[in-house]
Enzyme design. Structure first.
Site, PDB file in Angstrom:
ATOM      1  N   SER A  78       0.833  -1.218   0.000  1.00 52.31           N
ATOM      2  CA  SER A  78       0.000   0.000   0.000  1.00 52.31           C
ATOM      3  C   SER A  78       0.866   1.266   0.000  1.00 52.31           C
ATOM      4  O   SER A  78       1.490   1.534  -0.997  1.00 52.31           O
ATOM      5  CB  SER A  78      -1.098   0.019   1.054  1.00 52.31           C
ATOM      6  N   HIS A  83       4.022  14.072   5.781  1.00 49.51           N
ATOM      7  CA  HIS A  83       3.801  15.482   5.468  1.00 49.51           C
ATOM      8  C   HIS A  83       4.311  16.297   6.654  1.00 49.51           C
ATOM      9  O   HIS A  83       3.902  16.035   7.785  1.00 49.51           O
ATOM     10  CB  HIS A  83       2.313  15.777   5.252  1.00 49.51           C
ATOM     11  N   CYS A  98      -0.568  -3.863   3.791  1.00 49.73           N
ATOM     12  CA  CYS A  98      -1.462  -5.004   3.695  1.00 49.73           C
ATOM     13  C   CYS A  98      -0.702  -6.316   3.803  1.00 49.73           C
ATOM     14  O   CYS A  98       0.500  -6.373   3.563  1.00 49.73           O
ATOM     15  CB  CYS A  98      -2.240  -4.941   2.383  1.00 49.73           C
TER      16      CYS A  98
END
Lengths: 131, 131
Positions: A78, A83, A98
């Site tokens: 995934s 940020h 996953c």
């Protein structure tokens, strides 16, 4: 980075529990080390992927003016995203992996070592939970 | 895609509430239209960014063998990610947008139109919440 990858769903299932596709750790780091160099964030992302036994596919990073970095690494499992907002000493981290092979908490522990936040908030969400 | 971007924190604050950096919509789509073409996923991501009034920076997409697509679009406002598992008819969607200008729910509504899932689960998380 890997170019071609085979992938099929690998359910996660604990004993007597409902199965799900993966785990998403959502972390908020406050008041830690300010890292405003995109190369350094890139290295941190790659190391986090390695430690959590994920498979890196593609990396995208952007540096804002006058400060702040946003970056994501796509995984066969995934993604991991960072940020940063140095002006308020806040870093938002997503570790979404996953299958049963990845160990997302190792990425989280590594990010803590890298950013040394004084305050951390983490939510853990099961993704693709089969009801 | 934008190359240079100025960015500084733009808090979101509702009346008499604590301020926060942004909203993260975490959606699970089940039993919808299967889209296994990476160009189509790319177009869907770009349209979702446009409709939700976000600023696209970089796009990364990967197609798995024999099926499945994983893609993310970095935004000035954070990111939007799609991961598909056609073999179980499941799509994981993340819409993480900061500031007050973006309208993340418009991206979610657009994704619903594109994938037409019969079952949807959505969680909304405030990111960078100041306690």
């Amino acid at each position: 980075m890997v170019r071609k990858t085979k992938r099929s769903i690998q359910w996660v299932q604990e004993k007597n529990q409902k199965k799900y596709a993966g785990v998403h750790l959502i972390a908020e780091f406050w008041h830690g080390k300010i890292i405003d160099d995109s190369r350094e964030i890139e290295k941190i992302l790659i190391e986090a992927v390695k430690r959590s036994k994920n498979t890196p596919l593609k990396l995208a990073i952007h540096k804002f003016s006058p400060q702040g970095i946003t970056g994501v690494i796509l995984l066969a499992e995934s993604h991991i995203a960072i940020h940063t907002w140095p002006e308020i000493n806040y870093v938002a981290i997503d570790i979404f992996t996953c299958g049963e092979k990845a160990i997302p908490k190792r990425a989280l522990e590594y990010f803590k070592k890298a950013f040394k936040p004084k305050k951390v908030d983490v939510k853990e969400i099961k993704r693709g939970l089969v009801n």
